[in-house]
Design a protein around this motif. Structure first.
Motif, PDB file in Angstrom:
ATOM      1  N   THR A  14      -6.521  12.289  -3.846  1.00 12.51           N
ATOM      2  CA  THR A  14      -6.315  13.720  -4.012  1.00 12.51           C
ATOM      3  C   THR A  14      -5.337  14.220  -2.965  1.00 12.51           C
ATOM      4  N   LYS A  15      -4.766  15.364  -3.259  1.00 14.27           N
ATOM      5  CA  LYS A  15      -3.844  15.973  -2.311  1.00 14.27           C
ATOM      6  C   LYS A  15      -4.548  16.281  -0.997  1.00 14.27           C
ATOM      7  N   ALA A  41      -5.341  15.427   4.761  1.00 12.80           N
ATOM      8  CA  ALA A  41      -6.258  15.200   5.883  1.00 12.80           C
ATOM      9  C   ALA A  41      -5.887  13.911   6.617  1.00 12.80           C
ATOM     10  N   PHE A  42      -5.573  12.855   5.861  1.00 13.59           N
ATOM     11  CA  PHE A  42      -5.161  11.596   6.488  1.00 13.59           C
ATOM     12  C   PHE A  42      -3.887  11.797   7.298  1.00 13.59           C
ATOM     13  N   GLU A  43      -2.903  12.465   6.715  1.00 11.29           N
ATOM     14  CA  GLU A  43      -1.619  12.675   7.401  1.00 11.29           C
ATOM     15  C   GLU A  43      -1.782  13.521   8.663  1.00 11.29           C
ATOM     16  N   GLU A  45      -1.684   3.485  -0.313  1.00  7.22           N
ATOM     17  CA  GLU A  45      -0.970   4.765  -0.217  1.00  7.22           C
ATOM     18  C   GLU A  45      -0.021   4.875   0.973  1.00  7.22           C
ATOM     19  N   TYR A  46      -0.317   4.169   2.080  1.00  9.99           N
ATOM     20  CA  TYR A  46       0.457   4.360   3.303  1.00  9.99           C
ATOM     21  C   TYR A  46       0.838   3.047   3.965  1.00  9.99           C
ATOM     22  N   LEU A  47       1.987   3.099   4.636  1.00  9.17           N
ATOM     23  CA  LEU A  47       2.447   2.016   5.497  1.00  9.17           C
ATOM     24  C   LEU A  47       2.690   2.628   6.867  1.00  9.17           C
ATOM     25  N   LEU A  48       2.036   2.078   7.885  1.00  7.75           N
ATOM     26  CA  LEU A  48       2.165   2.573   9.253  1.00  7.75           C
ATOM     27  C   LEU A  48       2.815   1.513  10.129  1.00  7.75           C
ATOM     28  N   ASP A  77     -12.578   9.350   7.226  1.00  6.39           N
ATOM     29  CA  ASP A  77     -13.335   9.299   5.972  1.00  6.39           C
ATOM     30  C   ASP A  77     -12.477   8.910   4.777  1.00  6.39           C
ATOM     31  N   GLN A  78     -11.189   9.245   4.815  1.00  7.48           N
ATOM     32  CA  GLN A  78     -10.328   9.000   3.661  1.00  7.48           C
ATOM     33  C   GLN A  78      -9.976   7.517   3.497  1.00  7.48           C
ATOM     34  N   VAL A  79     -10.066   6.748   4.575  1.00  4.37           N
ATOM     35  CA  VAL A  79      -9.591   5.361   4.561  1.00  4.37           C
ATOM     36  C   VAL A  79     -10.576   4.462   3.821  1.00  4.37           C
TER      37      VAL A  79
END
Length: 150
Positions: free
Chosen positions: A78-79, A84-86, A106-109, A131-133
């Protein structure tokens, strides 16, 4: 936006190599008069082609001995979960780059840490508490034979 041509491409190439090059030296390298070169650089800056100039920092001088790329999958797509993660990642000084990507995650760090123990602390105390991970995969950098980030 500034036009793309061979001379502007050369200017960008030279500035990518050395953002502190003098206008006189840059003009000589690209075959322009200093005033014409300065006008082109200013137009590239004004139009947003050149966003800024950065220093290239020696990681060892900052006590960074561990670099890893991490893929992160979120449990919710969800958006609000992404935002929240960002926000959380923006506060983590170990994270030097965060990219929202396509694919199975979803992400590359890109993460920099002092050593493996410091990375483990980041992995457990920061990423592990979000919590989102939903998934974390770490790829440890063993060497960088080509790295053009500036």
């Amino acid at each position: 936006m500034a036009k793309s041509d061979r001379i502007n491409d050369r200017i960008l190439q030279e500035l990518s190599r050395d953002g502190r090059i003098s206008n006189l030296e840059l003009a000589e390298r690209v075959g322009l008069s200093p005033s014409a070169c300065l006008r082109r650089v200013q137009e590239l800056e004004r139009s947003g082609v050149i966003l800024g100039y950065r220093a290239v920092i020696n990681p060892a001088a900052r006590d960074v001995g561990f670099v890893a790329y991490i893929t992160v999958g979120l449990g919710l797509h969800t958006k609000s979960a992404q935002e929240a993660f960002e926000r959380s990642i923006a506060r983590a000084h170990e994270v030097r780059e965060c990219h929202n990507i396509t694919g199975t995650v979803e992400y590359l760090l890109r993460v920099e840490a002092r050593d493996l123990a410091d990375y483990k602390r980041f992995h457990t105390d920061i990423l592990g508490t979000l919590d989102q991970v939903n998934s974390i995969t770490t790829f440890v950098v063993m060497g960088s034979p080509k790295d053009e980030r500036a």
